[in-house]
Design an enzyme around this catalytic site. Structure first.
Site, PDB file in Angstrom:
ATOM      1  N   SER A 271     -13.272   2.773  -0.673  1.00 34.54           N
ATOM      2  CA  SER A 271     -13.104   3.655  -1.785  1.00 34.54           C
ATOM      3  C   SER A 271     -14.389   4.015  -2.315  1.00 34.54           C
ATOM      4  O   SER A 271     -15.201   3.390  -2.022  1.00 34.54           O
ATOM      5  CB  SER A 271     -12.143   2.700  -2.998  1.00 34.54           C
ATOM      6  OG  SER A 271     -12.460   3.660  -4.083  1.00 34.54           O
TER       7      SER A 271
ATOM      8  N   TYR B 127     -11.688  -4.952  -7.921  1.00 36.94           N
ATOM      9  CA  TYR B 127     -11.417  -3.879  -7.033  1.00 36.94           C
ATOM     10  C   TYR B 127     -12.655  -3.188  -6.435  1.00 36.94           C
ATOM     11  O   TYR B 127     -12.785  -3.177  -5.166  1.00 36.94           O
ATOM     12  CB  TYR B 127     -10.471  -2.813  -7.457  1.00 36.94           C
ATOM     13  CG  TYR B 127     -10.272  -1.679  -6.863  1.00 36.94           C
ATOM     14  CD1 TYR B 127      -9.216  -1.589  -5.842  1.00 36.94           C
ATOM     15  CD2 TYR B 127     -10.754  -0.374  -6.730  1.00 36.94           C
ATOM     16  CE1 TYR B 127      -8.770  -1.004  -5.025  1.00 36.94           C
ATOM     17  CE2 TYR B 127     -10.572   0.515  -5.686  1.00 36.94           C
ATOM     18  CZ  TYR B 127      -9.570   0.559  -5.011  1.00 36.94           C
ATOM     19  OH  TYR B 127      -9.145   1.464  -4.046  1.00 36.94           O
TER      20      TYR B 127
HETATM   21  N1  LIG Z   1      -4.924   6.061  -4.347  1.00 34.67           N
HETATM   22  C1  LIG Z   1      -6.224   6.369  -4.282  1.00 34.67           C
HETATM   23  O1  LIG Z   1      -6.371   7.178  -5.498  1.00 34.67           O
HETATM   24  C2  LIG Z   1      -7.139   5.495  -3.778  1.00 34.67           C
HETATM   25  C3  LIG Z   1      -8.566   5.896  -3.937  1.00 34.67           C
HETATM   26  C4  LIG Z   1      -9.617   5.206  -3.097  1.00 34.67           C
HETATM   27  C5  LIG Z   1      -9.046   4.309  -2.061  1.00 34.67           C
HETATM   28  N2  LIG Z   1      -7.685   3.964  -2.047  1.00 34.67           N
HETATM   29  C6  LIG Z   1      -7.362   2.945  -1.326  1.00 34.67           C
HETATM   30  O2  LIG Z   1      -6.309   3.117   0.045  1.00 34.67           O
HETATM   31  C7  LIG Z   1      -5.582   2.507   0.081  1.00 34.67           C
HETATM   32  C8  LIG Z   1      -3.994   3.010   0.029  1.00 34.67           C
HETATM   33  O3  LIG Z   1      -4.137   3.464  -0.985  1.00 34.67           O
HETATM   34  P1  LIG Z   1      -2.690   4.048  -1.765  1.00 34.67           P
HETATM   35  O4  LIG Z   1      -3.035   4.839  -2.901  1.00 34.67           O
HETATM   36  O5  LIG Z   1      -1.774   4.678  -0.689  1.00 34.67           O
HETATM   37  O6  LIG Z   1      -1.833   2.752  -2.358  1.00 34.67           O
HETATM   38  P2  LIG Z   1      -0.333   2.452  -2.529  1.00 34.67           P
HETATM   39  O7  LIG Z   1      -0.250   1.332  -3.355  1.00 34.67           O
HETATM   40  O8  LIG Z   1       0.748   3.456  -2.722  1.00 34.67           O
HETATM   41  O9  LIG Z   1      -0.027   1.719  -0.986  1.00 34.67           O
HETATM   42  C9  LIG Z   1      -0.308   0.592  -0.622  1.00 34.67           C
HETATM   43  C10 LIG Z   1       0.146  -0.124   0.734  1.00 34.67           C
HETATM   44  O10 LIG Z   1      -0.112  -1.344   0.883  1.00 34.67           O
HETATM   45  C11 LIG Z   1       0.719  -2.222   1.024  1.00 34.67           C
HETATM   46  N3  LIG Z   1       0.254  -3.584   0.775  1.00 34.67           N
HETATM   47  C12 LIG Z   1      -0.011  -4.122  -0.542  1.00 34.67           C
HETATM   48  N4  LIG Z   1      -0.232  -5.318  -0.440  1.00 34.67           N
HETATM   49  C13 LIG Z   1      -0.043  -5.600   0.904  1.00 34.67           C
HETATM   50  C14 LIG Z   1      -0.216  -6.691   1.659  1.00 34.67           C
HETATM   51  N5  LIG Z   1      -0.500  -8.165   1.072  1.00 34.67           N
HETATM   52  N6  LIG Z   1       0.029  -6.991   2.961  1.00 34.67           N
HETATM   53  C15 LIG Z   1       0.292  -5.702   3.567  1.00 34.67           C
HETATM   54  N7  LIG Z   1       0.500  -4.597   3.047  1.00 34.67           N
HETATM   55  C16 LIG Z   1       0.472  -4.653   1.643  1.00 34.67           C
HETATM   56  C17 LIG Z   1       1.795  -1.561  -0.055  1.00 34.67           C
HETATM   57  O11 LIG Z   1       3.041  -2.270   0.557  1.00 34.67           O
HETATM   58  C18 LIG Z   1       1.621  -0.286   0.248  1.00 34.67           C
HETATM   59  O12 LIG Z   1       2.453   0.252   1.242  1.00 34.67           O
HETATM   60  C19 LIG Z   1      -5.891   1.201  -0.554  1.00 34.67           C
HETATM   61  O13 LIG Z   1      -6.618   0.304   0.292  1.00 34.67           O
HETATM   62  C20 LIG Z   1      -6.413   1.658  -1.717  1.00 34.67           C
HETATM   63  O14 LIG Z   1      -7.209   0.814  -2.187  1.00 34.67           O
HETATM   64  C21 LIG Z   1      -6.857   4.682  -2.543  1.00 34.67           C
END
Ligand SMILES: NC(=O)c1ccc[n+]([C@@H]2O[C@H](COP(=O)([O-])OP(=O)(O)OC[C@H]3O[C@@H](n4cnc5c(N)ncnc54)[C@H](O)[C@@H]3O)[C@@H](O)[C@H]2O)c1
Length: 252
Positions: A135, A148
């Site tokens: 991120s 985080y």
């Molecule tokens: N959304 C944002 O703005 C953003 C920004 C930077 C980084 N990210 C990173 O991108 C990735 C995806 O983010 P997103 O926004 O799609 O999140 P989200 O919460 O929509 O999806 C996350 C997915 O990870 C799965 N997950 C959670 N805990 C788990 C576990 N213990 N084992 C297996 N799977 C698990 C969830 O079930 C879900 O399908 C994450 O690593 C997040 O930190 C997101």
């Protein structure tokens, strides 16, 4: 293999890699979401995607996931460590040890475990590609989100060191660092801020978008496009990198 392919960025990555011809395995705690993703892949004419329940913070479950993936294809070419949780939002003195450990367990231990159990499989064929979803919060402060931010910075350290270790085996390891990505998680964050500040969700969304040079939030498909590039032969000379997909909000 894409972890956390049941929604959001992981789903977009799965759909894009399937469109590029990948035969996918989705590992997630969200099975309903993964089956939906598999359905979308099928509707778009992709190879049938396999769905397995796996909590990436559990070594047993990760081992099992890799074994089942290996049973299907006899190889693993791509691993995208996308599963992640937001962790708590609070000043550090209010964050419990349990919340710290829960965030690290998914965001850091999960990446470690998946890489640890994927590497022996990739080494057999002397090649592979790992993409870790970090991120921009790894690079610039995200106030009240210490667990985080720390977990995502640690993922960059793991990425660089594993890239150096795995390179001689033909395995490339990179990270992508998304900025604010439109979707369900962003909506929840904006709603929480709106409750605290009284500003409307729409105002907050516009403010966030305006903070980047391209004046937009990032779409999950934008992140998926960069992940796909990293997995393709076009990126054969790219390893150990952490690439921002932030509409220019972060430039280092
Ligand atoms: N959304 C944002 O703005 C953003 C920004 C930077 C980084 N990210 C990173 O991108 C990735 C995806 O983010 P997103 O926004 O799609 O999140 P989200 O919460 O929509 O999806 C996350 C997915 O990870 C799965 N997950 C959670 N805990 C788990 C576990 N213990 N084992 C297996 N799977 C698990 C969830 O079930 C879900 O399908 C994450 O690593 C997040 O930190 C997101």
């Amino acid at each position: 293999m894409v972890t956390g392919g049941g929604q959001g960025i992981g789903r977009a990555i799965a759909l894009r890699l399937a469109a590029e011809g990948a035969h996918l395995v989705l590992g997630d705690v969200n099975l309903t979401g993964c089956h939906e993703t598999a359905q979308f892949i099928a509707e778009e004419g992709g190879a049938p995607a396999e769905v397995f329940a796996a909590d990436v913070s559990s070594e047993e479950q990760v081992k099992n996931l890799m074994a089942r993936a290996l049973g299907l294809q006899d190889r693993l070419d791509i691993l995208v460590n996308n599963s992640g949780i937001a962790g708590p939002t609070a000043p550090i003195e209010e964050i419990t040890l349990g919340e710290w450990e829960d965030t690290m367990a998914v965001n850091l231990r999960g990446v470690f475990l998946c890489c640890k159990h994927a590497m022996p499989i990739m080494k057999v064929h002397r090649g592979g590609c790992i993409v870790n979803v970090s991120s921009v919060s790894a690079k610039r402060p995200l106030v009240q989100r210490t667990p985080y931010a720390a977990s995502k910075m640690a993922v960059i350290g793991l990425t660089r060191t594993l890239a150096a270790e795995a390179g001689p085996w033909g395995v490339r390891v990179n990270a992508v660092c998304p900025g604010a990505v439109a979707g369900p998680r962003q909506d929840q964050i904006l709603q929480a801020v709106s409750r605290r500040t009284g500003e409307s969700v729409e105002q907050l969304r516009q403010k966030k978008a305006a903070a980047s040079p391209l004046q937009t939030l990032v779409d999950p498909e934008d992140v998926a496009g960069v992940v796909a590039f990293l997995c393709l032969p076009d990126a054969r000379a790219v390893t150990g990198q952490d690439i921002n997909v932030s509409a220019g909000a972060v430039m280092y």
